[in-house]
Every structure is written in structure tokens, then in C-alpha cells.
Design an enzyme around this catalytic site. Structure first.
Site: not given
Length: 543
Positions: A32-34, A36, A108, A164, A389, A392, A412
Site C-alpha cells: 500500500d505505502a509504495d 500510495d 472500514k 461489504e 538471470c 536462463c 527465458c
């Protein structure tokens, strides 16, 4: 040379749409934080450059999946998302807009939003939020798996309830205890999966059921909760608040009760108590102005980082995955967490063997927020970032501000398997009878290399495998056969084209494209002419 603000805004909008789509399918790449932070960055950019206008601004659209797979129905009123607040100052500003007004504060619930309509007292339809304007009709399934949903109400004319559907924690735990071979990840994802399951009767027999909590009665006066209870619905706690101080107290009380509830919550809803004042406040295209969602801080625990692996995703992104000592956080036992990207690993100075802070806030994927340096013993080892990688052996490419690692080898093996699994998923070809284990086995044997290989499979060929009987092989082939009618939009989603979101697929269809071949031969310039398809996305589509 400074970046072009308009291009920056379009790039951010594309990223937001992409991550919304991933979240809707239950496979988010960001917590969520990233996520947001992406929205905040776009909001700040548009504020600093008022001359930049996006024709399709994701911040002005309801936060809801664009893909509505089944039969749709137009909502009587849009099901909008809510503006979020995480700081006390934001709460002060919101309440300050409505001097003299009272508020009501409710938990919520972290589930699936539903619109439930009755005609002449009898249940007419149940619909999901969908894209906010059109929802998926799930009436027949809801009648079976949503326990306690009234099939009739003491009311005349048309009545619509919003609420909900959630999977109770006790139900989720009981199901996982009796189905250790196919556990449900968390209650929120379990609720979404149950409501779209093709056999609600099976869900009911297995104890995979939901509960509906009503929070609004469209058109009714202020004492909504009492009226809903009289009609036979369950309603969440309601706290009356005369002003911002009472609102804060209510939010704190709900936060303290989180562990007492038998359902997950991801915040508290603050709303004008007066229906008339709420309606008068109006709404933007994305959210009502008379309500706000308060988000609690992420739940945090400490544990030990055992190891770090670097799996390859379906579009080639190589993401660090942390294995930790099992720890209960955010309503579930966590054994794996994300580290996001190499830059954050370095900035947070995280090492194997560290005691780490693991956080989860309504997220499918928990994340490691940092290490506890004071508890180091000296035996901790640095995390080695791969240069090639893991699947591969191709040299990895570093992109973006997070020093993200990408494998650009389209052949790959790891990417190929991930793409095959994605193609068969419900939001793409919807091959319900084809399981992940069999896809991996068939890919390992070279039978499946690309999506088109699914359509060459026969029941006879599948029966050559041990534990593959006639019933299973026939079911798999029938499921594959049905997927031939998937249409262009689902085909585009199933191909998992880098940078192309579900919104991109929708815009291409609206622009008149009917076949994949037409898109491939159109050229990047023609695709860029379509609203909100930028150069990077267009180039990715024709590459």
C-alpha cells in the site's frame, strides 16, 4: 535535461493503472505505502504543473478493477472509492470543511463491496463494484455463499443497500485447517475468490462462506444503521462524533478493537452524519466529498531473515523475495515477504541473518521495512544481488530509480511458465480446469512453450501422464476449448505485454481494434494516437 512534465504524468498514470490491475487480480507487486507514493507523486506533479491535463486521469476515477468478467449491470448510483488519509492534519482539513456538522465513524471492512437491490420486498440483484459505474451481477452465487443475506425485506418499491461481503477470520481459519492442500491466502482474497467461484455449491459444502455487513441504505434518512438492522441486515459498529476530537476518539476505539473483530479491517470511514449534508457536499469523479477513509499504520512484527531468492516474473522482472522465520502479522502467518528492489535492500542495510521488521497493512504481500541493527551478532551476511538471470543465465539489465533487475530474454524458461499460468487465469483465458501444477509439468516436458500450445492438447496426449485419468483430461481439454471465445480484450490481458494494463486493452478495443494481428501491424505511431497510450506502451505493444 529536465524531464517533460506531461510525459512524466502519463508514465505515472500508466504505472498506477498497471498496479491497480495487478491488485485487482490478487497479484500485487507493491504494498500500500509504495502504491500510495505513486499516487502522491502524480498528484504533486499535476499540482506543480497546472498546464498538464490527462484525458484519463486515474486519480479522478473510482479505485476499482476495470475488468468486469461476467454479466454486468449499471449501478443506480456510481460506487465511488474514498479519499485516503494517514496524517492527523488531513483529518483536521476534512472535518474543517463542514463546520457545525456531525459525523459518523465506522470500521472500514476489508472485503468485496456489493450493491444489493430489492423490488417489492424481494431480492432483485446483487452486484460487485466493478469499475464503479458497471458491476458484475452475482445474484445467484451470493444467494448461496453469502450467509445471512436477506432474500426479502419489509419494504415496498425499490430499495438498494450498499455493504461489504467478508470472509470471517474464524471461517478462513477453519477452512484452512480442513484444506491444508489448498489453503486460502487471506480473508480478503478468499472473499473475492469465493464470490466468483464457478461452483458456489462446492464453496458452501466446503465451508467457504461469506458474511454481508450493510452500511448504507440509498435515499434513507440519517439513522441508517437502525433501519438496516430492522430490515434484517448486520451492520458494523457506528460511532457518533460531534467534531474532529470525537472523530479521533472513534478512530482510536476502532483501532483498539481490531483484534476483537472476527473480520479484517483496513481503516475507518469518517462520513457526514446528515444524509442531506452528505448529498449536498457532492462528489468528484472518483470519490464523494463528504466521506474519508482513515488508514491505520501497518502492523509490524520482528522476525529473522533466513534467505533471499530472486524469482523471475512473467514479464522478466527479477524481484528479491525474503524467506523469514514464520511470524503472525496482519491476520496471517507470514513465511515470505518482498524486499521490492536492490536499491531498498541497500538503503535499509538488510542482511541475511538479521532480525528484521516485517510489516503488513491490508496487503497481499508483506514487506520488510528494515533491520534491527542493535540485535546483530556479527554472523549476518550481505545479500548478494545477481548479475545474471537465475533461470536462463542471461545478463540482467538494471532499470529505474529502484535499480530494478530485468531479464530481457523472451525465451527465458521461468518467464515462459509464468506467462502460461497467467494466460490460463480467470482474468485472461479463464481455463478453470487447467491447474498450475500441470502447466509447470507440461512446460518442463516441452509440451507447452507458448499460449497457442494449449490449443493443440488432446485428452489422449494428456492421459499419457501418470495420475491423469479420463475425467481430468476431458475436463482440461473442455476448459481450453471454451477459452477460444475469450475475445480481444482478454487476449491482450493474457499476453502480459510489459507496461500494458487492463486499461490499455480496453482503450484498444474502444478504438476499433478487433484482432491481435491488427494491433501488431498498426505501428507505434498509430497506437500513440489513442487516448492515454504513450510512446513506451505503444512500443511495447508492437515489439
Amino acid at each position: 535535461m529536465a524531464a517533460d512534465p506531461e510525459q512524466q504524468a502519463r508514465d505515472l498514470a500508466e504505472q498506477i493503472d498497471r498496479h491497480r490491475g495487478l491488485y485487482a487480480r490478487g497479484v500485487p507487486e507493491l504494498v500500500d505505502a509504495d502504491y500510495d507514493a505513486l499516487e502522491d507523486e502524480l498528484r504533486a506533479l499535476l499540482g506543480a504543473h497546472p498546464e498538464v491535463e490527462l484525458e484519463d486521469n486515474p486519480l479522478e476515477r473510482p479505485w476499482a478493477p476495470e475488468l468486469v468478467p461476467g454479466q454486468t449491470i449499471r449501478h443506480s448510483r456510481p460506487m465511488l472509492s474514498l479519499e485516503k488519509a494517514t496524517a492527523p492534519g488531513q483529518l483536521d482539513v476534512f472535518c474543517g470543511r463542514f463546520p457545525g456538522q456531525a459525523f459518523r465513524v465506522t470500521p472500514k471492512l476489508d472485503g468485496i463491496s456489493l450493491a444489493v437491490a430489492y423490488m417489492g420486498g424481494e431480492l432483485d440483484h446483487v452486484a460487485t463494484r466493478g469499475d464503479g459505474r458497471d458491476g458484475e451481477r452475482v445474484t445467484d452465487k451470493a444467494k448461496i455463499v453469502v450467509l445471512g443475506l436477506p432474500h426479502s425485506v419489509p419494504a415496498e418499491g425499490r430499495v438498494e443497500i450498499r455493504g461489504e461481503a467478508v470472509m470471517l477470520r474464524s471461517v478462513w481459519e477453519a477452512y484452512n485447517d480442513t484444506h491444508p492442500d489448498k489453503p486460502l491466502t487471506n480473508p480478503r482474497n478468499a472473499a473475492a475468490g469465493t464470490l466468483v467461484h464457478k461452483s458456489p455449491e462446492t464453496c458452501l459444502a466446503e465451508g467457504r462462506t461469506l458474511r454481508f455487513f450493510a452500511f448504507d441504505l440509498l435515499g434513507d434518512e440519517d439513522d441508517v444503521s437502525s433501519r438496516l438492522v430492522e430490515m434484517g441486515f448486520e451492520a458494523p459498529d457506528v460511532f457518533e462524533a460531534a467534531g474532529v476530537e470525537d472523530v479521533r476518539t472513534a478512530i482510536e476505539t476502532i483501532g483498539e478493537r481490531r483484534t476483537e473483530y472476527d473480520f479484517d479491517i483496513d481503516g475507518a470511514v469518517v462520513r457526514l452524519a446528515s444524509r442531506r449534508a452528505y448529498e449536498a457536499a457532492g462528489a468528484s469523479s472518483a470519490a464523494p466529498r463528504g466521506a474519508l477513509a482513515w488508514k491505520y499504520p501497518a502492523e509490524e512484527r520482528t522476525t529473522v531473515l533466513r534467505a533471499v531468492t530472486w524469482p523471475v516474473g512473467k514479464i522478466g522482472r527479477v524481484v528479491p523475495r525474503a524467506e523469514v522465520e514464520p511470524v503472525f502479522v496482519g491476520g496471517t502467518t507470514v513465511t515470505f515477504a518482498t524486499l521490492h528492489n536492490p536499491r531498498l535492500v541497500a538503503e535499509r542495510d538488510i542482511r541475511i541473518g538479521d532480525t528484521v521488521r516485517i510489516m503488513r497493512r491490508g496487503d497481499v504481500i508483506p514487506f520488510i521495512a528494515g533491520s534491527v541493527a542493535e540485535q546483530r551478532t556479527g554472523d549476518e551476511q550481505p545479500i548478494e544481488v545477481p548479475t545474471h538471470c537465475p533461470s536462463c543465465g542471461t545478463e540482467l539489465v538494471v532499470r529505474g530509480t529502484g535499480d530494478e533487475l530485468w531479464c530481457e530474454n523472451l525465451q527465458c524458461p521461468a518467464q515462459a511458465v509464468r506467462r502460461l499460468i497467467h494466460w490460463s487465469s480467470r482474468h485472461a483465458a479463464d481455463m478453470e480446469g487447467v491447474g498450475t501444477t500441470w502447466i509447470e509439468k507440461l512446460a518442463e516436458d516441452g509440451v507447452l512453450e507458448r499460449p497457442s500450445d494449449f490449443y493443440a492438447l488432446t485428452a489422449e496426449r494428456l492421459q499419457e501422464y501418470e495420475r491423469m485419468g479420463e475425467t481430468l483430461s476431458t475436463s482440461m481439454v473442455a476448459s481450453i476449448e471454451r477459452s477460444k471465445r475469450l475475445g480481444l480484450r482478454r487476449a491482450l490481458i493474457g499476453l502480459a505485454i510489459p507496461m500494458a494494463s487492463e486499461g490499455t486493452a480496453k482503450r484498444l478495443c474502444l478504438a476499433g481494434y478487433e484482432r491481435l494481428e491488427d494491433i501488431a501491424t498498426a505501428g507505434a505511431e498509430a497506437l500513440e494516437a489513442i487516448r492515454d497510450i504513450g510512446p513506451k506502451v505503444a512500443q511495447s505493444m508492437v515489439a
